[in-house]
Design a protein around this motif. Structure first.
Motif, mmCIF file in Angstrom:
data_model
loop_
_atom_site.group_PDB
_atom_site.id
_atom_site.type_symbol
_atom_site.label_atom_id
_atom_site.label_comp_id
_atom_site.label_asym_id
_atom_site.label_seq_id
_atom_site.Cartn_x
_atom_site.Cartn_y
_atom_site.Cartn_z
ATOM 1 N N HIS A 62 0.857 -1.185 0.000
ATOM 2 C CA HIS A 62 0.000 0.000 0.000
ATOM 3 C C HIS A 62 0.900 1.245 0.000
ATOM 4 O O HIS A 62 1.585 1.504 0.986
ATOM 5 N N ILE A 110 -8.110 -6.256 7.163
ATOM 6 C CA ILE A 110 -7.024 -5.269 7.306
ATOM 7 C C ILE A 110 -7.049 -4.688 8.716
ATOM 8 O O ILE A 110 -8.055 -4.140 9.158
ATOM 9 N N PHE A 121 -13.694 -7.406 13.889
ATOM 10 C CA PHE A 121 -12.939 -6.673 12.871
ATOM 11 C C PHE A 121 -13.832 -5.619 12.220
ATOM 12 O O PHE A 121 -13.418 -4.490 11.994
ATOM 13 N N GLN A 122 -15.051 -6.021 11.922
ATOM 14 C CA GLN A 122 -15.975 -5.074 11.259
ATOM 15 C C GLN A 122 -16.386 -3.949 12.203
ATOM 16 O O GLN A 122 -16.622 -2.830 11.778
ATOM 17 N N THR A 172 -13.168 -22.105 15.069
ATOM 18 C CA THR A 172 -11.838 -21.526 14.872
ATOM 19 C C THR A 172 -11.220 -21.014 16.173
ATOM 20 O O THR A 172 -10.270 -20.253 16.150
HETATM 21 N N1 UMA Z 1 -4.997 -7.301 2.970
HETATM 22 C C1 UMA Z 1 -4.361 -6.151 2.567
HETATM 23 N N2 UMA Z 1 -3.675 -5.450 3.513
HETATM 24 C C2 UMA Z 1 -3.594 -5.824 4.821
HETATM 25 C C3 UMA Z 1 -4.275 -7.013 5.212
HETATM 26 C C4 UMA Z 1 -4.981 -7.725 4.257
HETATM 27 O O1 UMA Z 1 -4.394 -5.767 1.399
HETATM 28 O O2 UMA Z 1 -2.956 -5.127 5.609
HETATM 29 C C5 UMA Z 1 -5.739 -8.037 1.934
HETATM 30 C C6 UMA Z 1 -5.621 -9.541 1.986
HETATM 31 O O3 UMA Z 1 -4.472 -9.965 1.275
HETATM 32 C C7 UMA Z 1 -6.935 -9.989 1.362
HETATM 33 C C8 UMA Z 1 -7.878 -8.841 1.739
HETATM 34 O O4 UMA Z 1 -7.105 -7.757 2.137
HETATM 35 O O5 UMA Z 1 -6.831 -10.124 -0.022
HETATM 36 C C9 UMA Z 1 -8.610 -9.178 3.040
HETATM 37 O O6 UMA Z 1 -9.801 -9.549 2.843
HETATM 38 P P1 UMA Z 1 -10.595 -10.121 4.131
HETATM 39 O O7 UMA Z 1 -9.677 -10.937 4.983
HETATM 40 O O8 UMA Z 1 -11.309 -9.019 4.797
HETATM 41 O O9 UMA Z 1 -11.479 -11.160 3.404
HETATM 42 P P2 UMA Z 1 -12.895 -11.096 2.713
HETATM 43 O O10 UMA Z 1 -12.880 -12.196 1.716
HETATM 44 O O11 UMA Z 1 -13.276 -9.758 2.267
HETATM 45 O O12 UMA Z 1 -13.813 -11.611 3.925
HETATM 46 C C10 UMA Z 1 -14.292 -10.734 4.913
HETATM 47 C C11 UMA Z 1 -14.304 -11.478 6.252
HETATM 48 N N3 UMA Z 1 -12.940 -11.929 6.571
HETATM 49 C C12 UMA Z 1 -12.327 -11.593 7.708
HETATM 50 O O13 UMA Z 1 -12.856 -10.931 8.552
HETATM 51 C C13 UMA Z 1 -10.945 -12.121 7.933
HETATM 52 C C14 UMA Z 1 -15.226 -12.695 6.149
HETATM 53 O O14 UMA Z 1 -15.312 -13.301 7.439
HETATM 54 C C15 UMA Z 1 -16.621 -12.233 5.746
HETATM 55 O O15 UMA Z 1 -17.443 -13.363 5.564
HETATM 56 C C16 UMA Z 1 -16.547 -11.436 4.447
HETATM 57 O O16 UMA Z 1 -15.623 -10.332 4.601
HETATM 58 C C17 UMA Z 1 -17.894 -10.858 4.025
HETATM 59 O O17 UMA Z 1 -18.320 -9.867 4.883
HETATM 60 C C18 UMA Z 1 -14.612 -14.566 7.576
HETATM 61 C C19 UMA Z 1 -13.856 -14.623 8.895
HETATM 62 O O18 UMA Z 1 -12.971 -15.447 9.032
HETATM 63 C C20 UMA Z 1 -15.618 -15.700 7.579
HETATM 64 N N4 UMA Z 1 -14.217 -13.799 9.884
HETATM 65 C C21 UMA Z 1 -13.619 -13.831 11.196
HETATM 66 C C22 UMA Z 1 -14.358 -14.816 12.100
HETATM 67 O O19 UMA Z 1 -15.522 -15.139 11.824
HETATM 68 O O20 UMA Z 1 -13.758 -15.218 13.118
HETATM 69 C C23 UMA Z 1 -13.679 -12.427 11.816
#
Ligand code: UMA
Length: 416
Positions: free
Chosen positions: A63, A80, A170-171, A297
């Motif tokens: 970034h 993120i 996170f959200q 998890t």
């Molecule tokens: N990334 C960056 N910079 C960073 C960190 C990450 O660019 O500093 C990138 C990653 O490489 C990745 C993207 O950002 O490509 C991250 O996407 P994401 O992890 O937010 O994944 P999404 O596919 O958008 O999924 C998210 C939620 N994921 C997380 O919170 C980790 C999904 O929850 C959710 O279903 C989806 O949005 C739709 O709203 C999953 C999860 O594991 C199921 N949630 C955790 C849980 O339930 O315990 C919180």
């Protein structure tokens, strides 16, 4: 926030949320820029091309400040961590507001939100709430952490609709003004301690769900956490008992706020056989049951699964391990009586092995498929082979659904 005046919006993360946001922003007529920490090679070129042709600009492999320069707003994916990511420093330097997807979508809707958070059981509770509300109301939407980005449907919502959202910590970290009409806190157990400095910070992120609520809104709270949240609450409080049936108790309270009787919740619950990857029976082979609980998890979630299976008097061959989230597994040591043998996979395998090796035979397996074969070899008629990992999946799989599907495929292969 006046989004009309913002011409260019930057999106952090090119995953489910990022793609859905990019689509939404294009329909709003915005210039869209996506910044992603992973390299371009990790993503589908065809998909990037579809968006690039619509004018979306991409930055992969990190970034940069330069890339964000002309953006008036930054929206980040839940994955993120703004406390650590370079994105927040850049946004501060450029004086760009940085918000999450939930906050942004909240600005775009006039429908009422029912937000549900918690550590375990929140997908099930959210889905059940959605089904129950659908019994009474025609237009109900379902989304959030459950896997359906808010941004994928927000444009279709209207004033008198209801939106049921599963909300992760996170959200909830990246909200500014978001205030659900009903905010429910199901439970909190140690989790995601790789992201937060400690349990207190994780809990504080969850409590954000109540932060902006108005006095005429509702807070549905597990009574175990009432002493901790009472001071945060500005909405009217509806406690529910945090016992065995907390999911159903919580849904019943929410339903009550919409004048839906308990009997409806019971009837809908009876027809609901759970979500995929949550204590889902895959099949029985020679009297051995295989259960997919890939959604577990964290240790508390696995404990819940063990208690449910143990209740049926079954001996368990547990497959666990994955990406460690900095939590302790010690809380499960005394609850392992029903576990006959442990098969460990992934990054956390040595740590779990150390925690339980004096409790039951434990072995480290090179893959999930090997763990399934090993467990089958060691199981006897009447036993249960349970995948309930206690850990995230990201060290070996794309997500928990891929892990669950690979488990199912490995089980199916045993009998083919
Ligand atoms: N990334 C960056 N910079 C960073 C960190 C990450 O660019 O500093 C990138 C990653 O490489 C990745 C993207 O950002 O490509 C991250 O996407 P994401 O992890 O937010 O994944 P999404 O596919 O958008 O999924 C998210 C939620 N994921 C997380 O919170 C980790 C999904 O929850 C959710 O279903 C989806 O949005 C739709 O709203 C999953 C999860 O594991 C199921 N949630 C955790 C849980 O339930 O315990 C919180």
């Amino acid at each position: 926030m006046n989004i009309e005046s913002i011409e260019t919006v930057a999106v952090g993360g090119w995953s489910k949320t990022g793609m859905s946001l990019a689509k939404l922003l294009l329909t709003l007529g915005k210039k869209v820029k996506v910044t992603e920490e992973r390299e371009r090679g990790c993503f589908s070129p065809a998909l990037i091309d579809v968006f690039a042709r619509k004018g979306v600009c991409f930055e992969f492999g990190g970034h940069s400040l330069r890339f964000l320069r002309d953006a008036g707003l930054l929206i980040v994916s839940p994955g993120i961590d703004l406390q650590r990511s370079a994105l927040s420093a850049h946004a501060r330097e450029l004086c760009i507001p940085a918000v999450g997807e939930i906050e942004f979508c909240f600005w775009l809707t006039r429908a009422r939100c029912v937000g549900i958070t918690g550590t375990n059981g929140k997908s099930t509770t959210t889905f059940l709430t959605y089904l129950v509300l659908k019994e009474k109301r025609k237009r109900v939407f379902l989304g959030g952490n459950i896997g359906i980005p808010f941004s994928s449907f927000v444009r279709r919502t209207r004033k008198n609709d209801l939106i049921v959202l599963e909300l992760s910590s996170f959200q909830l970290e990246t909200i500014l003004e978001f205030h659900p009409f009903v905010a429910a806190l199901l439970n909190i157990e140690p989790d995601h301690l790789d992201r937060y400095p400690g349990y207190a910070e994780y809990k504080a992120a969850k409590f954000n769900i109540f932060r902006n609520q108005r006095p005429d809104e509702w807070a549905v709270v597990n009574e175990r956490f009432l002493p901790e949240v009472r001071q945060t609450l500005r909405a009217r409080c509806v406690p529910f008992s945090g016992g065995e049936n907390e999911n159903v108790d919580c849904v019943t309270r929410i339903a009550g706020l919409f004048q839906i009787p308990r009997e409806t919740v019971t009837a809908v619950g009876a027809g609901f056989h759970g979500l995929p990857h949550r204590l889902q029976t895959v099949k029985k082979i020679q009297g051995i049951s295989f259960i997919n609980d890939s959604k577990a998890t964290n240790p508390a979630s696995t404990l819940w699964a063990l208690q449910r299976v143990k209740k049926k008097g079954k001996r368990i061959l547990l497959i666990a391990g994955g990406k460690d989230k900095g939590v302790s597994y010690e809380c499960l040591r005394d609850k392992f009586s029903g576990v006959k043998q442990l098969f460990l996979i992934g990054e956390s395998a040595p740590k779990i092995h150390k925690a339980f090796r004096d409790r039951c035979p434990a072995e480290i397996c090179p893959s999930l498929e090997e763990a399934v074969k090993e467990a089958y070899r060691n199981a006897q008629r009447g036993d249960v082979v349970l995948l309930s990992p206690m850990c995230a999946s990201f060290d070996m799989f794309r997500n928990y659904t891929e892990r669950g599907s690979r488990f199912t495929a490995a089980v199916n292969k045993l009998s083919s």
